[in-house]
Design an enzyme around this catalytic site. Sequence first.
Site, short mmCIF file in Angstrom:
data_model
loop_
_atom_site.label_atom_id
_atom_site.label_comp_id
_atom_site.label_asym_id
_atom_site.label_seq_id
_atom_site.Cartn_x
_atom_site.Cartn_y
_atom_site.Cartn_z
N HIS A 126 0.83 -1.20 0.00
CA HIS A 126 0.00 0.00 0.00
C HIS A 126 0.87 1.26 0.00
O HIS A 126 1.56 1.54 0.98
CB HIS A 126 -0.88 -0.04 1.27
CG HIS A 126 -1.87 1.06 1.35
ND1 HIS A 126 -1.83 2.01 2.35
CD2 HIS A 126 -2.96 1.36 0.59
CE1 HIS A 126 -2.85 2.83 2.20
NE2 HIS A 126 -3.55 2.47 1.15
N ARG A 127 0.89 1.97 -1.12
CA ARG A 127 1.75 3.15 -1.33
C ARG A 127 3.24 2.74 -1.21
O ARG A 127 4.06 3.50 -0.72
CB ARG A 127 1.41 4.26 -0.34
CG ARG A 127 -0.09 4.53 -0.23
CD ARG A 127 -0.44 5.64 0.75
NE ARG A 127 -1.86 5.62 1.08
CZ ARG A 127 -2.45 6.40 1.95
NH1 ARG A 127 -1.76 7.31 2.59
NH2 ARG A 127 -3.74 6.29 2.19
N GLU A 181 1.05 -0.72 -4.89
CA GLU A 181 -0.16 0.10 -5.00
C GLU A 181 0.22 1.55 -5.26
O GLU A 181 1.10 2.11 -4.57
CB GLU A 181 -0.98 0.01 -3.70
CG GLU A 181 -2.41 0.47 -3.90
CD GLU A 181 -2.79 1.76 -3.20
OE1 GLU A 181 -3.93 2.22 -3.40
OE2 GLU A 181 -1.96 2.33 -2.48
N ASP A 199 -1.43 5.53 -6.08
CA ASP A 199 -2.57 6.45 -6.19
C ASP A 199 -2.19 7.54 -7.19
O ASP A 199 -1.08 8.08 -7.14
CB ASP A 199 -2.85 7.12 -4.84
CG ASP A 199 -3.18 6.12 -3.75
OD1 ASP A 199 -4.22 5.45 -3.86
OD2 ASP A 199 -2.40 6.02 -2.77
N HIS A 257 -1.02 10.27 -2.93
CA HIS A 257 -2.32 9.89 -2.41
C HIS A 257 -3.28 11.07 -2.28
O HIS A 257 -4.43 11.00 -2.72
CB HIS A 257 -2.19 9.20 -1.05
CG HIS A 257 -3.52 8.86 -0.46
ND1 HIS A 257 -4.22 9.73 0.36
CD2 HIS A 257 -4.30 7.77 -0.59
CE1 HIS A 257 -5.37 9.18 0.71
NE2 HIS A 257 -5.45 7.99 0.14
N GLU A 269 -4.72 3.14 -8.44
CA GLU A 269 -6.01 3.74 -8.07
C GLU A 269 -6.21 5.07 -8.78
O GLU A 269 -5.34 5.95 -8.71
CB GLU A 269 -6.11 3.94 -6.56
CG GLU A 269 -7.46 4.55 -6.18
CD GLU A 269 -7.71 4.70 -4.69
OE1 GLU A 269 -6.89 4.21 -3.88
OE2 GLU A 269 -8.72 5.33 -4.34
N GLN A 299 -7.99 0.12 -9.78
CA GLN A 299 -8.95 0.16 -8.68
C GLN A 299 -9.48 1.58 -8.54
O GLN A 299 -8.77 2.55 -8.84
CB GLN A 299 -8.26 -0.24 -7.37
CG GLN A 299 -6.93 0.47 -7.21
CD GLN A 299 -6.35 0.58 -5.82
OE1 GLN A 299 -7.06 0.40 -4.84
NE2 GLN A 299 -5.08 0.89 -5.74
O1 G3P Z 1 -6.65 1.50 -2.57
C1 G3P Z 1 -6.98 0.85 -1.39
C2 G3P Z 1 -6.87 1.86 -0.34
O2 G3P Z 1 -5.65 2.47 -0.58
C3 G3P Z 1 -7.96 2.87 -0.45
O3 G3P Z 1 -7.78 3.86 0.46
O4 G3P Z 1 -7.29 6.20 0.95
O5 G3P Z 1 -5.50 4.50 1.19
O6 G3P Z 1 -6.26 5.18 -1.06
P1 G3P Z 1 -6.65 4.99 0.36
CA CA Z 2 -5.22 3.74 -2.61
#
Ligand code: G3P
Ligand code: CA
Length: 308
Positions: A43-44, A70, A72, A85, A152, A184
């Site tokens: 995540h990130r 991941e 954003d 993000h 994302e 996503q």
């Molecule tokens: O993409 C899954 C999760 O990352 C969604 O929440 O705010 O961390 O992008 P956020």
């Molecule tokens: Ca995300």
Amino acid sequence: MNILIRLPLATALALGLTAPLTAQADALEQQLDDLQQFQIIAHRGASGHAPEHTWPAYELAREMGADYLELDLHMNADGELMVIHDTTLERTTDGEGKVKDFTLEALKALDAGSWFNQAHPERADDAYAGARLLTLDEVIDRYGRDVRYYIETKSPERYPELQRALVETLEAEGLVDAGSVIIQSFSRDSLEQVHELNADIPLVQLVWYSPAEDGDGLVEWTGVTPAPAEITDADFQAIAEYAVGVGPNVVYDGEDVIDKSFVEQAHANGLLVHPYTINEPEQMQRLLDWGVDGMFTNFPDRLREIVE
Ligand code: G3P
Ligand code: CA
């Protein structure tokens, strides 16, 4: 658009294109096969250890054995895709204002790493200071097909051109055919736009459940499903029309918003379940027991240790 994969077989044979056609189909099929196994989604990047969406976070995620990075996305004033993000710069850089209002040159001058050292002194590293924001192009240039990307589309209503720019970039780099990408979004509209542009890209519908303002049960942020307790098979099947999976939050304010039956019902309707963002080993184990198909985590090393 994947032209080869849509050619009738006889035409492809006549043109001598069956080898690339087969290779592309195989790569996409391999990605879908791999998704049947548990996936560690960094995540990130490994953002529990290093400043999110910087080279150190991505490099650590790779070292820790993540299956997907991941990312954003937002768009800058030049129309380029920036990996960040937040809509604004304040939390993760020394800049102020909205990403969309700055040129690439201005964004590249910002320090996207020092905030982490201040926020997490126990994990601080002098090497993080001065880390730069990245463009999607830079990340792809560096890793190519060596990693898989779980991208994302953030605030798609703010950037109407984002979907097209993203798909064009992925196609130009051959990453869709290589089975290297999932897209996503919380926005069904964004995912449907991507699906229209290239139906081969695996999509995941993000959902976020929180208490209703009137205190009566839960609501999903954009209304893409009813509350988990009221979801019907038809609701999940509607998502399965365009997506391979759902990405739910699990907890809101210390209370579970989904349970094992959510996972089982999604599976029964052909959807993978990739919850976010799971950082504590006990929670990881609990979700593994529910049968989820992967997790977003800031600590890929912790998750790797549990699943191995
Ligand atoms: O993409 C899954 C999760 O990352 C969604 O929440 O705010 O961390 O992008 P956020
Ligand atoms: Ca995300």
